[in-house]
Design a protein around this motif. Structure first.
Motif, short mmCIF file in Angstrom:
data_model
loop_
_atom_site.label_atom_id
_atom_site.label_comp_id
_atom_site.label_asym_id
_atom_site.label_seq_id
_atom_site.Cartn_x
_atom_site.Cartn_y
_atom_site.Cartn_z
N GLY A 60 74.06 33.64 7.92
CA GLY A 60 74.22 34.76 7.01
C GLY A 60 72.91 35.31 6.47
N TYR A 61 71.79 34.69 6.88
CA TYR A 61 70.47 35.10 6.41
C TYR A 61 69.55 35.37 7.59
N ASN A 62 68.60 36.31 7.38
CA ASN A 62 67.52 36.47 8.34
C ASN A 62 66.22 36.54 7.57
N VAL A 63 65.12 36.25 8.26
CA VAL A 63 63.82 36.23 7.61
C VAL A 63 62.78 36.88 8.51
N SER A 64 61.69 37.30 7.87
CA SER A 64 60.55 37.81 8.64
C SER A 64 59.26 37.45 7.92
N ARG A 65 58.22 37.21 8.71
CA ARG A 65 56.88 36.87 8.19
C ARG A 65 55.87 37.69 8.98
N LEU A 66 55.87 38.98 8.71
CA LEU A 66 54.97 39.88 9.44
C LEU A 66 53.54 39.74 8.96
N LYS A 67 53.38 39.43 7.67
CA LYS A 67 52.06 39.21 7.10
C LYS A 67 52.02 37.81 6.50
N LYS A 68 50.88 37.18 6.51
CA LYS A 68 50.77 35.81 6.03
C LYS A 68 51.22 35.68 4.58
N GLN A 69 50.95 36.70 3.77
CA GLN A 69 51.22 36.56 2.36
C GLN A 69 52.65 36.87 1.95
N LEU A 124 63.46 37.51 2.88
CA LEU A 124 64.78 36.95 3.16
C LEU A 124 65.80 38.06 3.09
N GLY A 125 66.55 38.26 4.17
CA GLY A 125 67.53 39.34 4.22
C GLY A 125 68.96 38.83 4.26
N LEU A 126 69.83 39.57 3.56
CA LEU A 126 71.26 39.35 3.66
C LEU A 126 71.83 40.63 4.27
N GLU A 127 72.35 40.55 5.46
CA GLU A 127 72.83 41.76 6.14
C GLU A 127 74.17 42.24 5.59
N SER A 128 75.06 41.32 5.29
CA SER A 128 76.38 41.65 4.76
C SER A 128 76.75 40.56 3.76
N ALA A 129 76.45 40.83 2.49
CA ALA A 129 76.57 39.80 1.46
C ALA A 129 78.01 39.33 1.28
N ALA A 130 78.14 38.01 1.04
CA ALA A 130 79.44 37.40 0.80
C ALA A 130 79.38 36.65 -0.53
N PRO A 131 80.53 36.51 -1.21
CA PRO A 131 80.54 35.78 -2.50
C PRO A 131 79.95 34.38 -2.40
N SER A 132 80.07 33.73 -1.23
CA SER A 132 79.53 32.39 -1.04
C SER A 132 78.01 32.36 -1.10
N GLN A 133 77.38 33.53 -1.04
CA GLN A 133 75.93 33.61 -1.11
C GLN A 133 75.43 33.82 -2.54
N THR A 134 76.35 33.82 -3.50
CA THR A 134 75.96 33.82 -4.90
C THR A 134 75.20 32.53 -5.19
N SER A 135 73.96 32.66 -5.65
CA SER A 135 73.12 31.48 -5.80
C SER A 135 71.82 31.88 -6.48
N VAL A 136 70.99 30.87 -6.73
CA VAL A 136 69.61 31.13 -7.13
C VAL A 136 68.73 30.82 -5.93
N TYR A 137 67.90 31.77 -5.57
CA TYR A 137 67.06 31.64 -4.39
C TYR A 137 65.61 31.39 -4.81
N PHE A 138 65.03 30.36 -4.22
CA PHE A 138 63.64 30.02 -4.51
C PHE A 138 62.80 30.13 -3.25
N CYS A 139 61.62 30.69 -3.44
CA CYS A 139 60.61 30.72 -2.39
C CYS A 139 59.55 29.68 -2.72
N ALA A 140 59.02 29.03 -1.71
CA ALA A 140 57.95 28.07 -1.91
C ALA A 140 56.87 28.27 -0.85
N THR A 141 55.66 27.94 -1.21
CA THR A 141 54.56 27.95 -0.25
C THR A 141 53.93 26.57 -0.21
N GLN A 142 53.17 26.32 0.84
CA GLN A 142 52.54 25.00 0.96
C GLN A 142 51.28 25.11 1.79
N GLY A 143 50.21 24.53 1.26
CA GLY A 143 48.99 24.40 2.02
C GLY A 143 48.97 23.05 2.71
#
Lengths: 111, 111
Positions: free
Chosen positions: B63-72, B76-95
Motif C-alpha cells: 500500500g506504500y511506495n517510496v522514492s529517493r531521487l536525491k540523497k537528502q 513515502l507515497g500512499l496511492e489509494s489511502a485506506a483506513p488501515s493506514q491511519t497511523s503515525v509515520y516516522f522517518c529516520a536517517t542513519q550514518g
C-alpha cells in the motif's frame, strides 16, 4: 510473531529510585541492541546501546545489561528523575541496518 | 530533531485519496527509513533506502511506495489511502556505524 518483547506496558517509579525496564528477544542472530526514549509528539531519540560481545554498557545514569543465554536485556536508570518520564523502546539488529522494535514501556516518575 | 524534517505534521485524508509524505535530512546520512507506529505496537519498517536512487521493502510495504531521487530526501507515497493506514509515520536517517536518528513524525488519519 514478536521477536522483541517488552512485557510491561507501563512502570511507575518514585523520583530518586532505580527504574528497571526489561526487554526479551527470541532471535539468537541479533547482535546489537539499542534503547530509545520517546516523548509525546516527538520522534524517538537514541539513549544507549550494547553489542552482543558485551554484557554491560554504562552512560551516566543509564546502564544496559545483556544476558545472552536468557535472551534478555534491561535498562537501569539511577537515580530516576521527572524528566525520565517517557516511553522507552528496546530495538534489536541482526547486522543488516534494520531494527526490530519492542512495543515500548511507558515510564512514569512520581515526585 | 533539527536534522530530520517531516512534512506535513498532520493530515486527514478520505479513503481512496493519495498523498506523499516528505522526509528531508541535512545530516548527509546514506541510510533512510520509513516506519509506522500503531498503538500497542513497536515501530514497523515500511521501506528503506541505503543510498540515493535505491529503495527496498521492509516489514509492512503493502500500500506504500517510496522514492529517493536525491540523497537528502526520502518520499513515502500512499496511492489509494485506506483506513488501515491511519497511523503515525516516522522517518529516520542513519550514518555509518551510528544509531538511527528520527524526525518528529506525521500523524495521518484516513476516514
Amino acid at each position: 510473531d514478536q521477536q522483541v518483547k517488552q512485557n510491561s506496558p507501563s512502570l511507575s517509579v518514585q523520583e530518586g529510585r532505580i527504574s528497571i525496564l526489561n526487554c526479551d528477544y527470541t532471535n539468537s542472530m541479533f547482535d546489537y541492541f539499542l534503547w530509545y526514549k520517546k516523548y509525546p509528539a516527538e520522534g524517538p531519540t537514541f539513549l544507549i546501546s550494547i553489542s552482543s560481545i558485551k554484557d554491560k554498557n554504562e552512560d551516566g545514569r543509564f546502564t544496559v545489561f545483556l544476558n545472552k543465554s536468557a535472551k534478555h536485556l534491561s535498562l537501569h536508570i539511577v537515580p530516576s528523575q521527572p524528566g525520565d518520564s517517557a516511553v522507552y523502546f528496546c530495538a534489536a539488529s541482526g547486522g543488516n541496518y534494520q531494527l526490530i522494535w519492542g512495543a515500548g514501556t511507558k515510564l512514569i516518575i512520581k515526585p | 530533531n533539527a536534522g530530520v524534517t517531516q512534512t506535513p505534521k498532520f493530515r486527514v485524508l478520505k479513503t481512496g485519496q493519495s498523498m506523499t509524505l516528505l522526509c528531508a535530512q541535512d545530516m548527509n546520512h546514506e541510510y533512510m527509513y520509513w516506519y509506522r507506529q500503531d498503538p500497542g505496537m513497536g515501530l514497523r519498517l515500511i521501506h528503506y533506502s541505503v543510498g540515493e536512487g535505491t529503495t527496498a521493502k521492509g516489514e509492512v510495504p503493502d500500500g506504500y511506495n517510496v522514492s529517493r531521487l536525491k540523497k537528502q530526501n526520502f518520499l513515502l507515497g500512499l496511492e489509494s489511502a485506506a483506513p488501515s493506514q491511519t497511523s503515525v509515520y516516522f522517518c529516520a536517517t542513519q550514518g555509518y556505524n551510528q544509531p538511527q536518528h528520527f524526525g518528529d513524525g506525521t500523524r495521518l488519519s484516513i476516514l
